[in-house]
Design an enzyme around this catalytic site. Sequence first.
Site, PDB file in Angstrom:
ATOM      1  N   ARG A   1     -15.889 -31.418   2.518  1.00  0.00           N
ATOM      2  CA  ARG A   1     -15.814 -31.008   3.928  1.00  0.00           C
ATOM      3  C   ARG A   1     -15.878 -32.180   4.926  1.00  0.00           C
ATOM      4  O   ARG A   1     -16.845 -32.329   5.675  1.00  0.00           O
ATOM      5  CB  ARG A   1     -16.907 -29.974   4.245  1.00  0.00           C
ATOM      6  CG  ARG A   1     -16.736 -28.731   3.414  1.00  0.00           C
ATOM      7  CD  ARG A   1     -17.761 -27.687   3.716  1.00  0.00           C
ATOM      8  NE  ARG A   1     -17.457 -26.913   4.901  1.00  0.00           N
ATOM      9  CZ  ARG A   1     -18.233 -25.945   5.357  1.00  0.00           C
ATOM     10  NH1 ARG A   1     -19.348 -25.656   4.733  1.00  0.00           N
ATOM     11  NH2 ARG A   1     -17.905 -25.269   6.427  1.00  0.00           N
TER      12      ARG A   1
ATOM     13  N   ARG B   1     -28.767 -17.129   5.408  1.00  0.00           N
ATOM     14  CA  ARG B   1     -28.140 -17.977   6.431  1.00  0.00           C
ATOM     15  C   ARG B   1     -27.100 -17.181   7.213  1.00  0.00           C
ATOM     16  O   ARG B   1     -26.834 -17.496   8.369  1.00  0.00           O
ATOM     17  CB  ARG B   1     -27.433 -19.164   5.766  1.00  0.00           C
ATOM     18  CG  ARG B   1     -28.381 -20.147   5.152  1.00  0.00           C
ATOM     19  CD  ARG B   1     -27.625 -21.274   4.545  1.00  0.00           C
ATOM     20  NE  ARG B   1     -26.994 -22.041   5.618  1.00  0.00           N
ATOM     21  CZ  ARG B   1     -26.680 -23.309   5.539  1.00  0.00           C
ATOM     22  NH1 ARG B   1     -26.927 -23.980   4.442  1.00  0.00           N
ATOM     23  NH2 ARG B   1     -26.116 -23.928   6.551  1.00  0.00           N
TER      24      ARG B   1
ATOM     25  N   CYS C   1     -21.190 -30.571   1.077  1.00  0.00           N
ATOM     26  CA  CYS C   1     -22.073 -29.428   0.934  1.00  0.00           C
ATOM     27  C   CYS C   1     -21.677 -28.689  -0.325  1.00  0.00           C
ATOM     28  O   CYS C   1     -20.833 -29.147  -1.080  1.00  0.00           O
ATOM     29  CB  CYS C   1     -22.018 -28.535   2.158  1.00  0.00           C
ATOM     30  SG  CYS C   1     -20.511 -27.593   2.250  1.00  0.00           S
TER      31      CYS C   1
ATOM     32  N   LYS D   1     -21.490 -14.446  12.698  1.00  0.00           N
ATOM     33  CA  LYS D   1     -22.155 -15.762  12.559  1.00  0.00           C
ATOM     34  C   LYS D   1     -21.238 -16.868  13.086  1.00  0.00           C
ATOM     35  O   LYS D   1     -21.648 -17.691  13.895  1.00  0.00           O
ATOM     36  CB  LYS D   1     -22.464 -16.027  11.079  1.00  0.00           C
ATOM     37  CG  LYS D   1     -22.784 -17.487  10.778  1.00  0.00           C
ATOM     38  CD  LYS D   1     -23.190 -17.718   9.338  1.00  0.00           C
ATOM     39  CE  LYS D   1     -22.069 -18.029   8.391  1.00  0.00           C
ATOM     40  NZ  LYS D   1     -21.567 -19.405   8.430  1.00  0.00           N
ATOM     41  N   ASN D   2     -19.995 -16.866  12.612  1.00  0.00           N
ATOM     42  CA  ASN D   2     -19.134 -18.010  12.921  1.00  0.00           C
ATOM     43  C   ASN D   2     -18.588 -17.986  14.347  1.00  0.00           C
ATOM     44  O   ASN D   2     -18.021 -18.976  14.808  1.00  0.00           O
ATOM     45  CB  ASN D   2     -18.012 -18.123  11.888  1.00  0.00           C
ATOM     46  CG  ASN D   2     -18.564 -18.528  10.528  1.00  0.00           C
ATOM     47  OD1 ASN D   2     -19.708 -18.978  10.434  1.00  0.00           O
ATOM     48  ND2 ASN D   2     -17.776 -18.357   9.484  1.00  0.00           N
TER      49      ASN D   2
ATOM     50  N   ASP E   1     -13.790 -17.075   2.915  1.00  0.00           N
ATOM     51  CA  ASP E   1     -15.177 -16.590   2.843  1.00  0.00           C
ATOM     52  C   ASP E   1     -15.289 -15.285   2.057  1.00  0.00           C
ATOM     53  O   ASP E   1     -16.387 -14.889   1.676  1.00  0.00           O
ATOM     54  CB  ASP E   1     -15.754 -16.396   4.257  1.00  0.00           C
ATOM     55  CG  ASP E   1     -15.922 -17.725   4.971  1.00  0.00           C
ATOM     56  OD1 ASP E   1     -15.961 -18.767   4.298  1.00  0.00           O
ATOM     57  OD2 ASP E   1     -15.997 -17.716   6.215  1.00  0.00           O
TER      58      ASP E   1
HETATM   59  N1  EPU Z   1     -11.132 -30.266   6.840  1.00  0.00           N
HETATM   60  C1  EPU Z   1     -10.774 -31.581   6.778  1.00  0.00           C
HETATM   61  N2  EPU Z   1     -11.104 -32.380   7.832  1.00  0.00           N
HETATM   62  C2  EPU Z   1     -11.754 -31.902   8.928  1.00  0.00           C
HETATM   63  C3  EPU Z   1     -12.102 -30.540   8.988  1.00  0.00           C
HETATM   64  C4  EPU Z   1     -11.777 -29.736   7.915  1.00  0.00           C
HETATM   65  O1  EPU Z   1     -10.201 -32.049   5.793  1.00  0.00           O
HETATM   66  O2  EPU Z   1     -12.011 -32.677   9.855  1.00  0.00           O
HETATM   67  C5  EPU Z   1     -10.814 -29.397   5.687  1.00  0.00           C
HETATM   68  C6  EPU Z   1     -12.086 -28.860   5.041  1.00  0.00           C
HETATM   69  O3  EPU Z   1     -12.624 -29.783   4.122  1.00  0.00           O
HETATM   70  C7  EPU Z   1     -11.601 -27.599   4.385  1.00  0.00           C
HETATM   71  C8  EPU Z   1     -10.532 -27.109   5.361  1.00  0.00           C
HETATM   72  O4  EPU Z   1     -10.169 -28.227   6.146  1.00  0.00           O
HETATM   73  O5  EPU Z   1     -11.012 -27.890   3.158  1.00  0.00           O
HETATM   74  C9  EPU Z   1     -10.988 -25.974   6.260  1.00  0.00           C
HETATM   75  O6  EPU Z   1     -12.104 -26.364   7.017  1.00  0.00           O
HETATM   76  P1  EPU Z   1     -12.430 -25.803   8.472  1.00  0.00           P
HETATM   77  O7  EPU Z   1     -12.705 -26.967   9.345  1.00  0.00           O
HETATM   78  O8  EPU Z   1     -11.385 -24.845   8.876  1.00  0.00           O
HETATM   79  O9  EPU Z   1     -13.775 -25.020   8.184  1.00  0.00           O
HETATM   80  P2  EPU Z   1     -15.149 -25.172   8.941  1.00  0.00           P
HETATM   81  O10 EPU Z   1     -14.929 -25.185  10.397  1.00  0.00           O
HETATM   82  O11 EPU Z   1     -15.950 -26.252   8.334  1.00  0.00           O
HETATM   83  C10 EPU Z   1     -15.426 -22.584   9.187  1.00  0.00           C
HETATM   84  C11 EPU Z   1     -16.472 -21.579   8.818  1.00  0.00           C
HETATM   85  C12 EPU Z   1     -16.510 -21.418   7.316  1.00  0.00           C
HETATM   86  C13 EPU Z   1     -15.126 -20.968   6.854  1.00  0.00           C
HETATM   87  C14 EPU Z   1     -14.056 -21.953   7.316  1.00  0.00           C
HETATM   88  C15 EPU Z   1     -12.645 -21.533   6.987  1.00  0.00           C
HETATM   89  C16 EPU Z   1     -18.095 -21.801  10.572  1.00  0.00           C
HETATM   90  C17 EPU Z   1     -19.469 -22.173  10.975  1.00  0.00           C
HETATM   91  N3  EPU Z   1     -17.763 -22.014   9.306  1.00  0.00           N
HETATM   92  O12 EPU Z   1     -15.824 -23.784   8.548  1.00  0.00           O
HETATM   93  O13 EPU Z   1     -17.449 -20.405   7.034  1.00  0.00           O
HETATM   94  O14 EPU Z   1     -15.102 -20.883   5.449  1.00  0.00           O
HETATM   95  O15 EPU Z   1     -14.152 -22.135   8.741  1.00  0.00           O
HETATM   96  O16 EPU Z   1     -12.374 -20.286   7.507  1.00  0.00           O
HETATM   97  O17 EPU Z   1     -17.334 -21.276  11.372  1.00  0.00           O
HETATM   98  C18 EPU Z   1     -19.097 -19.304   5.799  1.00  0.00           C
HETATM   99  O18 EPU Z   1     -19.258 -18.560   6.779  1.00  0.00           O
HETATM  100  O19 EPU Z   1     -19.635 -19.091   4.689  1.00  0.00           O
HETATM  101  C19 EPU Z   1     -18.271 -20.496   5.938  1.00  0.00           C
HETATM  102  C20 EPU Z   1     -18.288 -21.497   5.065  1.00  0.00           C
END
Ligand code: EPU
Length: 420
Positions: A121, A400, A116, A22-23, A308
């Site tokens: 986030r 999802r 969310c 998915k990711n 995850d």
């Molecule tokens: N964060 C910030 N500022 C930002 C971006 C992130 O503070 O601008 C913080 C977030 O709040 C969080 C941490 O950094 O505390 C990690 O966030 P990250 O940006 O790495 O996660 P993401 O890109 O929003 C993806 C996956 C998630 C997975 C995380 C961590 C996708 C679509 N989603 O989310 O997957 O948990 O990386 O590995 O790739 C899931 O599949 O259930 C899922 C939530």
Amino acid sequence: MGAYVITGGSKLSGKIRVQGSKNASLPILAATILNCQKSRVKNVPEIKDVQVMISILTMLGADITQNGNELTIDTSAVNTWEVPEQLMRKMRSSIVLMGPLLGRFGRVKVSYPGGCEIGPRPIDLHLKGFAALGVKMSESHGFIYAEAGKLKGANIHLDFPSVGATENLMLAAVLAEGRTIIRNAAKEPEIVDLQNFLNKMGCRVKGAGTDTIKIEGCSIADLKPVEDYTVIPDRIAAGTYLVAAAATRGNIVLENVILEHIEPILAKLREMGCRIKTEDDRVELWVETPLRALDSLRTLPYPGFPTDMQAPMMALLATVEGTSIITETVFENRFKHAEELRRMGANIKINGNTAIIKGIKRLTGAVVEAKDLRAGAALVIAGLAADGKTIVEGTSYIERGYEWFDRNLQALGAKIEKTN
Ligand code: EPU
């Protein structure tokens, strides 16, 4: 609201093939905007988040044919840089469309994704990175307007190795003028998959999988169609089935895994006493002796233990005698499943970002609610291991991210049915 009705107690056994990631699929589908041509992408899971991405791309003007797990996407007629608000709100990760729309049109309008179920986030790291690439942004009434004209390559140092920010910046920088270097980049396998897809399109990206990614910008005219790209297997789906097998003390074989990607999960399962055999793209898990609790399970960016998998592991540890300690370091509010697991008899105390789990012999079936994707998977796992009947409400969260979850579990011998 759909529900899974589970009669617990059957040991999972048998063999299944793991879905595509998915990711990895979501940013790769977003990347198809860049080349204004056709891309053929295989091994894309048939899940709700992918359907939302397909709807958004279609609304932007893309022509998409879906044939099971294969998508052909023609983005030559994409003619707008505004992502429809109602679709944007359906999936937080649609924020990753900002990068390719900025690259292609030099501007984008999206609604602010907000918080969310797993915490606030923020997207500050995405926006700081875009600013470094010369993007001017303004926010009003929940919308972000971003405009750059031509993006300019830059040195970007991320404060945290955010997966989404790394992907978004890669997707914008490939069409910037000059070189971009992203330091403290996320190292997740999905980032490497995105790099491979972009390079197949003619982009020039190096270093994904390390903490420094180097991108030489090019122009749309340099890009070509992607004839054939296969998305990597989903390491979290693989981990979820392995943990489900461990929770039922079963014996399963998974095919279509990349062993290196699931090693952080396998290491913890081995530490608990699960028996694991690996070969090529297969992994087998079985349980011979009583499992052991874990003194310390800390979620971390890759190659640490994935956040995850934290909820599924909590469900498993709730069934393992002894005291286990989980520390969630990636997301602020990702323990909502603990409350639902307690309804099933689990003994879990939460203190800030730490969960203390005192395992018990058997969980008891109950009516519980999935509040996010991985929490939902955790509750299904708990239900499979519990005595009696469990009803997990909120299947739409689970759908999802998991392709044919109930069907796959049935194939492994689980007693699980979906009701509406
Ligand atoms: N964060 C910030 N500022 C930002 C971006 C992130 O503070 O601008 C913080 C977030 O709040 C969080 C941490 O950094 O505390 C990690 O966030 P990250 O940006 O790495 O996660 P993401 O890109 O929003 C993806 C996956 C998630 C997975 C995380 C961590 C996708 C679509 N989603 O989310 O997957 O948990 O990386 O590995 O790739 C899931 O599949 O259930 C899922 C939530």
